[in-house]
Write a protein that holds these residues in place. Structure first.
Motif, mmCIF file in Angstrom:
data_model
loop_
_atom_site.group_PDB
_atom_site.id
_atom_site.type_symbol
_atom_site.label_atom_id
_atom_site.label_comp_id
_atom_site.label_asym_id
_atom_site.label_seq_id
_atom_site.Cartn_x
_atom_site.Cartn_y
_atom_site.Cartn_z
ATOM 1 N N ALA A 20 23.624 43.447 46.974
ATOM 2 C CA ALA A 20 22.855 42.308 46.490
ATOM 3 C C ALA A 20 21.430 42.390 47.007
ATOM 4 C CB ALA A 20 23.492 40.993 46.933
ATOM 5 N N ASP A 21 20.493 41.836 46.252
ATOM 6 C CA ASP A 21 19.129 41.663 46.746
ATOM 7 C C ASP A 21 19.118 40.571 47.803
ATOM 8 O OD1 ASP A 21 18.133 43.566 44.955
ATOM 9 O OD2 ASP A 21 17.916 42.047 43.370
ATOM 10 N N SER A 50 32.713 48.525 50.951
ATOM 11 C CA SER A 50 33.499 48.606 49.721
ATOM 12 C C SER A 50 32.537 48.808 48.561
ATOM 13 C CB SER A 50 34.317 47.328 49.522
ATOM 14 O OG SER A 50 33.463 46.200 49.412
ATOM 15 N N GLY A 51 33.078 49.216 47.414
ATOM 16 C CA GLY A 51 32.211 49.489 46.271
ATOM 17 C C GLY A 51 31.432 50.770 46.459
ATOM 18 N N GLU A 52 30.272 50.859 45.846
ATOM 19 C CA GLU A 52 29.427 52.052 45.906
ATOM 20 C C GLU A 52 29.026 52.335 47.358
ATOM 21 O OE1 GLU A 52 27.304 55.138 45.963
ATOM 22 O OE2 GLU A 52 28.260 54.568 44.054
ATOM 23 N N LYS A 56 23.325 48.926 47.777
ATOM 24 C CA LYS A 56 22.364 48.098 48.514
ATOM 25 C C LYS A 56 23.011 47.518 49.769
ATOM 26 C CE LYS A 56 19.851 46.598 44.371
ATOM 27 N NZ LYS A 56 19.523 45.428 43.504
ATOM 28 N N HIS A 57 22.224 47.492 50.850
ATOM 29 C CA HIS A 57 22.743 46.975 52.111
ATOM 30 C C HIS A 57 21.586 46.614 53.015
ATOM 31 C CE1 HIS A 57 25.110 46.516 55.763
ATOM 32 N NE2 HIS A 57 26.170 46.463 54.983
ATOM 33 N N GLY A 241 31.427 39.203 48.919
ATOM 34 C CA GLY A 241 30.377 40.216 48.845
ATOM 35 C C GLY A 241 29.570 40.109 47.565
ATOM 36 N N GLY A 242 28.417 40.813 47.562
ATOM 37 C CA GLY A 242 27.567 40.835 46.391
ATOM 38 C C GLY A 242 28.127 41.796 45.335
ATOM 39 N N PRO A 243 27.486 41.814 44.173
ATOM 40 C CA PRO A 243 26.235 41.131 43.833
ATOM 41 C C PRO A 243 26.392 39.663 43.485
ATOM 42 C CG PRO A 243 26.979 42.420 41.964
ATOM 43 C CD PRO A 243 27.916 42.729 43.087
#
Length: 262
Positions: A20-21, A50-52, A56-57, A241-243
C-alpha cells in the motif's frame, strides 16, 4: 490461572505496512482510531510477509513517529520490533522519543526476530533461533537501563510487550521483563502457554496478574473469544494488509469488546 476480571478487554489492530502507499496506510490508521480501536500496531520488517515478495513496504519506527503525530487517542506500537535491527540503547531512545511525540501512547513491542530475508538483505547476522533469543535476553536490561538515564525521561513507564511463545526462554523473559505478553489465539496452545507463563512468574516471584495477556485472532469472536477470555487473555489483535485494508473482522471484535466491557 490469572482472572480476566481485573482488566478491560482491549482490541488491537495490526496495520501491516505492505502492498500500500503510505497515504492509504495513514487513512486506515485514522479510520481505525475513529472506529475505537485501543491499540494500533504495525510490524518491524523490510519486505512483505505475504503476497508479492518484492511488493511495496515501509519501515516500522519512522512510521510510528508519523502515527504519533497523526493520531490523538489510540496507543501505538510495533507487533513486534526485531531486537536484532537496532542497538538496544538506540531503541530505548527511539521509544522514549515516540513516547513524547505521542504524549505517552507508545507500547514498546519487541521480539527476537525470525524473518531471514530481512537479515540477509540488510546485512544482519541471522544466526540461530536460540542465539537471537539470547541476544534479546541481553538487550532487555540494557533497554531498561537506558530508559532510566534519558533526559527528559519517558512520560510514563513505557509498557513492554514481548511477542513469542517459546516455553523455556521467551516466556521466562516475559515473566521477568514484560508488561504485556503476545501470542496466538488457538485455545489449546494458549491454555498451555498461559499456564507455563504463570509458572515462570512464580519462579521469579512475580504476580502473573501484572502481565496483560494478548493474542492475535483471525476468526470471529464467536469462535473462541469466550474461551480465551476465561484464560485471562484480555487483548485481542486483528491483522489486515494492503492494498485495501479490510475492517470487517475488526468491527466484530470491537462490538464484542463493548459487550464485555459494558
Amino acid at each position: 490461572m490469572t482472572s480476566a476480571a481485573t482488566r478491560p478487554v482491549r482490541i488491537g489492530l495490526q496495520l501491516q505496512p505492505q502492498h500500500a502507499d503510505y497515504a492509504t496506510i495513514r487513512r486506515a490508521a485514522a479510520q481505525a482510531e475513529e472506529l475505537g480501536v485501543d491499540i494500533l500496531f504495525n510490524w518491524d520488517h523490510f519486505y512483505p510477509l505475504s503476497g508479492e515478495p518484492e511488493g511495496k513496504h515501509f519501515e516500522c519506527w519512522t512510521m510510528l513517529g508519523a502515527w504519533a503525530e497523526a493520531t490523538s487517542r489510540v496507543e501505538i506500537g510495533a507487533l513486534v520490533t526485531c531486537n536484532s535491527y537496532r542497538n538496544p540503547e538506540l531503541l530505548a531512545d527511539m521509544a522514549r522519543t515516540v513516547d513524547h511525540i505521542s504524549d505517552g501512547r507508545l507500547i514498546l513491542g519487541i521480539g527476537a526476530g525470525w524473518f531471514e530475508k530481512d537479515y540477509e538483505e540488510y546485512g544482519y547476522e541471522f544466526g540461530t533461533a536460540g542465539g537471537r533469543i539470547d541476544d534479546l535476553a541481553q538487550a532487555l536490561p540494557r533497554i531498561e537501563n537506558r530508559l532510566a538515564k534519558l533526559n527528559p525521561a519517558p512520560t510514563r513507564k513505557i509498557p513492554v510487550l514481548i511477542g513469542g511463545g517459546g516455553e523455556k526462554k521467551t516466556l521466562k523473559l516475559v515473566a521477568r521483563h514484560a508488561d504485556i505478553w503476545h501470542g496466538f489465539g488457538e485455545v489449546e496452545t494458549a491454555t498451555r502457554k498461559v499456564r507455563i507463563l504463570d509458572e515462570h512468574c512464580a519462579d521469579v516471584g512475580r504476580d502473573p496478574a501484572e502481565i496483560e495477556r494478548s493474542v492475535g485472532v483471525e476468526e470471529s469472536p464467536e469462535k473462541s473469544a469466550a474461551q480465551l477470555h476465561d484464560l485471562g487473555i484480555t487483548m485481542f489483535t486483528v491483522a489486515t494488509g494492503g492494498p485495501d485494508y479490510d475492517f470487517g473482522l475488526l468491527r466484530e471484535w470491537l462490538a464484542w469488546r463493548d459487550e464485555q466491557n459494558g
